[in-house]
Design a protein around this motif. Structure first.
Motif, PDB file in Angstrom:
ATOM      1  N   GLU A   1       0.820  -1.223   0.000  1.00 52.69           N
ATOM      2  CA  GLU A   1       0.000   0.000   0.000  1.00 52.69           C
ATOM      3  C   GLU A   1       0.850   1.267   0.000  1.00 52.69           C
ATOM      4  OE1 GLU A   1      -0.655  -2.611   2.256  1.00 52.69           O
ATOM      5  OE2 GLU A   1      -2.045  -3.341   0.715  1.00 52.69           O
ATOM      6  N   GLY A   2       2.177   1.129   0.088  1.00 48.56           N
ATOM      7  CA  GLY A   2       3.043   2.303   0.140  1.00 48.56           C
ATOM      8  C   GLY A   2       3.943   2.266   1.362  1.00 48.56           C
ATOM      9  N   VAL A   3       4.575   3.401   1.648  1.00 49.03           N
ATOM     10  CA  VAL A   3       5.466   3.481   2.801  1.00 49.03           C
ATOM     11  C   VAL A   3       4.635   3.584   4.075  1.00 49.03           C
ATOM     12  CG1 VAL A   3       7.265   4.840   3.945  1.00 49.03           C
ATOM     13  CG2 VAL A   3       7.325   4.536   1.471  1.00 49.03           C
ATOM     14  N   ALA A   4       5.031   2.811   5.084  1.00 45.31           N
ATOM     15  CA  ALA A   4       4.316   2.823   6.364  1.00 45.31           C
ATOM     16  C   ALA A   4       5.332   2.766   7.494  1.00 45.31           C
ATOM     17  CB  ALA A   4       3.363   1.632   6.460  1.00 45.31           C
ATOM     18  N   ILE A   5       4.980   3.382   8.609  1.00 39.12           N
ATOM     19  CA  ILE A   5       5.789   3.303   9.821  1.00 39.12           C
ATOM     20  C   ILE A   5       5.122   2.291  10.750  1.00 39.12           C
ATOM     21  CG2 ILE A   5       6.809   4.519  11.757  1.00 39.12           C
ATOM     22  CD1 ILE A   5       7.895   5.388   9.033  1.00 39.12           C
ATOM     23  N   ALA A   6       5.745   1.151  10.897  1.00 39.04           N
ATOM     24  CA  ALA A   6       5.192   0.114  11.778  1.00 39.04           C
ATOM     25  C   ALA A   6       5.677   0.359  13.201  1.00 39.04           C
ATOM     26  CB  ALA A   6       5.645  -1.262  11.301  1.00 39.04           C
ATOM     27  N   LYS A   7       4.741   0.402  14.129  1.00 38.40           N
ATOM     28  CA  LYS A   7       5.071   0.590  15.544  1.00 38.40           C
ATOM     29  C   LYS A   7       4.620  -0.666  16.289  1.00 38.40           C
ATOM     30  CE  LYS A   7       4.715   5.642  15.425  1.00 38.40           C
ATOM     31  NZ  LYS A   7       6.160   5.891  15.634  1.00 38.40           N
ATOM     32  N   VAL A   8       5.592  -1.363  16.866  1.00 37.57           N
ATOM     33  CA  VAL A   8       5.304  -2.625  17.555  1.00 37.57           C
ATOM     34  C   VAL A   8       5.527  -2.412  19.044  1.00 37.57           C
ATOM     35  CG1 VAL A   8       5.831  -5.084  17.681  1.00 37.57           C
ATOM     36  CG2 VAL A   8       6.128  -3.853  15.520  1.00 37.57           C
ATOM     37  N   PRO A   9       4.446  -2.369  19.854  1.00 38.71           N
ATOM     38  CA  PRO A   9       4.588  -2.090  21.288  1.00 38.71           C
ATOM     39  C   PRO A   9       5.242  -3.246  22.048  1.00 38.71           C
ATOM     40  CG  PRO A   9       2.323  -2.635  20.774  1.00 38.71           C
ATOM     41  CD  PRO A   9       3.048  -2.570  19.462  1.00 38.71           C
ATOM     42  N   ARG A  10       5.955  -2.906  23.088  1.00 40.87           N
ATOM     43  CA  ARG A  10       6.640  -3.910  23.887  1.00 40.87           C
ATOM     44  C   ARG A  10       5.666  -4.901  24.520  1.00 40.87           C
ATOM     45  NH1 ARG A  10      11.894  -3.247  25.873  1.00 40.87           N
ATOM     46  NH2 ARG A  10      12.512  -4.882  27.344  1.00 40.87           N
ATOM     47  N   ARG A  11       4.459  -4.410  24.823  1.00 43.76           N
ATOM     48  CA  ARG A  11       3.481  -5.285  25.474  1.00 43.76           C
ATOM     49  C   ARG A  11       3.011  -6.429  24.564  1.00 43.76           C
ATOM     50  NH1 ARG A  11       0.759  -0.509  24.328  1.00 43.76           N
ATOM     51  NH2 ARG A  11      -1.008  -0.727  22.875  1.00 43.76           N
ATOM     52  N   ALA A  12       3.159  -6.241  23.253  1.00 48.79           N
ATOM     53  CA  ALA A  12       2.832  -7.326  22.320  1.00 48.79           C
ATOM     54  C   ALA A  12       4.083  -8.200  22.196  1.00 48.79           C
ATOM     55  CB  ALA A  12       2.411  -6.757  20.975  1.00 48.79           C
ATOM     56  N   LYS A  13       4.285  -9.058  23.188  1.00 47.70           N
ATOM     57  CA  LYS A  13       5.576  -9.722  23.373  1.00 47.70           C
ATOM     58  C   LYS A  13       6.030 -10.526  22.157  1.00 47.70           C
ATOM     59  CE  LYS A  13       5.302  -9.944  28.408  1.00 47.70           C
ATOM     60  NZ  LYS A  13       5.358 -10.831  29.606  1.00 47.70           N
ATOM     61  N   ALA A  14       5.146 -11.312  21.575  1.00 46.73           N
ATOM     62  CA  ALA A  14       5.550 -12.146  20.439  1.00 46.73           C
ATOM     63  C   ALA A  14       5.929 -11.285  19.234  1.00 46.73           C
ATOM     64  CB  ALA A  14       4.437 -13.109  20.067  1.00 46.73           C
ATOM     65  N   ASP A  15       5.104 -10.280  18.922  1.00 41.81           N
ATOM     66  CA  ASP A  15       5.385  -9.403  17.796  1.00 41.81           C
ATOM     67  C   ASP A  15       6.655  -8.577  18.052  1.00 41.81           C
ATOM     68  OD1 ASP A  15       3.173 -10.313  16.466  1.00 41.81           O
ATOM     69  OD2 ASP A  15       1.872  -8.673  17.114  1.00 41.81           O
ATOM     70  N   TYR A  16       6.817  -8.144  19.311  1.00 43.08           N
ATOM     71  CA  TYR A  16       7.982  -7.342  19.675  1.00 43.08           C
ATOM     72  C   TYR A  16       9.273  -8.162  19.513  1.00 43.08           C
ATOM     73  CZ  TYR A  16      10.899  -4.090  22.373  1.00 43.08           C
ATOM     74  OH  TYR A  16      11.869  -3.203  22.779  1.00 43.08           O
ATOM     75  N   ALA A  17       9.236  -9.407  19.950  1.00 46.14           N
ATOM     76  CA  ALA A  17      10.408 -10.275  19.828  1.00 46.14           C
ATOM     77  C   ALA A  17      10.761 -10.490  18.357  1.00 46.14           C
ATOM     78  CB  ALA A  17      10.131 -11.607  20.514  1.00 46.14           C
ATOM     79  N   LEU A  18       9.736 -10.614  17.520  1.00 48.59           N
ATOM     80  CA  LEU A  18       9.964 -10.781  16.086  1.00 48.59           C
ATOM     81  C   LEU A  18      10.555  -9.512  15.481  1.00 48.59           C
ATOM     82  CD1 LEU A  18       9.530 -12.685  13.636  1.00 48.59           C
ATOM     83  CD2 LEU A  18       7.296 -11.588  13.326  1.00 48.59           C
ATOM     84  N   ALA A  19       9.992  -8.360  15.841  1.00 50.90           N
ATOM     85  CA  ALA A  19      10.447  -7.089  15.284  1.00 50.90           C
ATOM     86  C   ALA A  19      11.866  -6.743  15.732  1.00 50.90           C
ATOM     87  CB  ALA A  19       9.477  -5.970  15.670  1.00 50.90           C
ATOM     88  N   ARG A  20      12.278  -7.236  16.893  1.00 55.29           N
ATOM     89  CA  ARG A  20      13.648  -6.967  17.360  1.00 55.29           C
ATOM     90  C   ARG A  20      14.695  -7.584  16.427  1.00 55.29           C
ATOM     91  NH1 ARG A  20      15.279  -4.922  22.158  1.00 55.29           N
ATOM     92  NH2 ARG A  20      17.210  -6.124  21.994  1.00 55.29           N
ATOM     93  N   ARG A  21      14.296  -8.559  15.659  1.00 60.40           N
ATOM     94  CA  ARG A  21      15.234  -9.196  14.732  1.00 60.40           C
ATOM     95  C   ARG A  21      15.225  -8.545  13.349  1.00 60.40           C
ATOM     96  NH1 ARG A  21      13.100 -13.884  17.394  1.00 60.40           N
ATOM     97  NH2 ARG A  21      11.716 -14.372  15.632  1.00 60.40           N
ATOM     98  N   TRP A  22      14.339  -7.567  13.139  1.00 64.31           N
ATOM     99  CA  TRP A  22      14.304  -6.893  11.848  1.00 64.31           C
ATOM    100  C   TRP A  22      15.584  -6.089  11.621  1.00 64.31           C
ATOM    101  CZ3 TRP A  22       8.754  -4.347  11.725  1.00 64.31           C
ATOM    102  CH2 TRP A  22       7.785  -5.369  11.638  1.00 64.31           C
TER     103      TRP A  22
END
Length: 324
Positions: free
Chosen positions: A294-315
């Motif tokens: 859909e274009g450029v987006a700023i993804a914000k992954v909150p720390r409280r979403a532990k599984a998503d946050y752990a995944l995003a830390r490896r980006w």
């Protein structure tokens, strides 16, 4: 993923060729050649065996790293791609062929094209003892003319070559490379605004001719970035002792900035989002700039979403990612 560092057998051959060569002379030639490239010139200043070897020792590691990173990105999106033939346009010392051979064990036929006789001689010497590449066919001549007479290949690579020619010839070469592409065309350029502009122009031209983007873009639409922003990536590689001496460098590593596009005959089954810059890791969230369908987006992954946050830390910058 294949390592961005030169294969051991290639390093060994280059180091052996360095024996008996004046390091100061080679460093001076490498600096002059690099300066010519930065000023928009081509390989015309590479005329002798020393010129070719100096160029290879100074630039081959970074070019190899950029091409490997680009092919790695392609294989993430298309893990089933197993080409058997390669057409390496503007091959120089054969860098892209070495990279493709490392990534794709399926490759059997290698054809290289370049107009520089000194680089051709070096390329053939480097492959003489290689089990994979010793049978390479290396045609000497101008890229567009050679491409027109070459056989089609599953994979066509134009690595750091379209920057050396004018706009009209660049468009003609793009068409010719695409015509010879059975499956995938990969074009890699310096990661500068000018390099990105050349990639975007070629991308648009070939999409209009029926191509589909496999990487880095997750879509076939116009690039959503707005100047002064531009799409480019970075690959870190280790410097050998000889490499540091030739570059006059102290750091044990180098970061090569590059831009690329992989175009295919058929659309990829999936095209994930692409990380456009190194994500910012904060105490509350991770923020990442992504190119999405859909274009450029700023993804914000909150720390409280532990599984998503752990995944995003490896980006990392340049990764293909599934957004939470």
């Amino acid at each position: 993923m294949v390592s961005p560092d030169l294969p051991a057998e290639l390093r060994a051959v280059l180091n052996a060729r360095l024996e008996g060569l004046s390091r100061n002379d080679a460093a001076g030639r490498a600096a002059a050649i690099s300066r010519t490239y930065r000023e928009g010139g081509g390989s015309g200043t590479i005329r002798t065996e020393t010129d070719a070897l100096a160029y290879a020792l100074a630039r081959m590691p970074a070019t190899y790293a950029a091409v490997v990173a680009s092919i790695n990105a392609l294989t993430e999106v298309r893990p089933d791609f197993a080409p058997t033939s390669l057409l390496d346009v503007g091959a120089g010392p054969g860098t892209a062929s070495w990279a493709a051979a490392e990534v794709f064990p399926s490759l059997q036929d290698f054809t290289q094209l370049d107009a520089n006789d000194a680089l051709r001689t070096l390329a053939l010497e480097l492959t003489r003892r290689s089990h994979r590449l010793r049978g390479v066919a290396y045609e000497l001549g101008q890229a567009r003319t050679c491409v027109a007479h070459a056989d089609a290949a599953d994979l066509v690579i134009g690595s750091y070559v379209i920057n050396e020619i004018g706009d009209t010839e660049r468009a003609e070469l793009a068409d010719a490379m695409w015509e010879k592409t059975r499956d995938t065309l990969l074009v890699v350029e310096p990661g500068t605004p000018a390099g990105y502009a050349r990639i975007i122009s070629l991308r648009a031209r070939l999409i209009a001719a029926g191509a589909h983007v496999a990487a880095p873009c997750p879509h076939d639409g116009p690039c959503p970035l707005v100047a002064p922003d531009w799409c480019h990536f970075s690959q870190r590689l280790q410097r050998s002792r000889a490499h540091k001496q030739l570059k006059g460098a102290e750091l044990p590593f180098e970061d090569e900035r590059f831009a690329y596009v992989a175009l295919t005959r058929a659309p990829a089954a999936t095209r994930p989002a692409r990380v456009l810059a190194q994500p910012m890791v904060g105490k509350v969230e991770i923020s990442a700039k992504l190119c999405t369908a859909e274009g450029v987006a700023i993804a914000k992954v909150p720390r409280r979403a532990k599984a998503d946050y752990a995944l995003a830390r490896r980006w990392r910058w340049g990764d293909a990612v599934d957004t939470p």
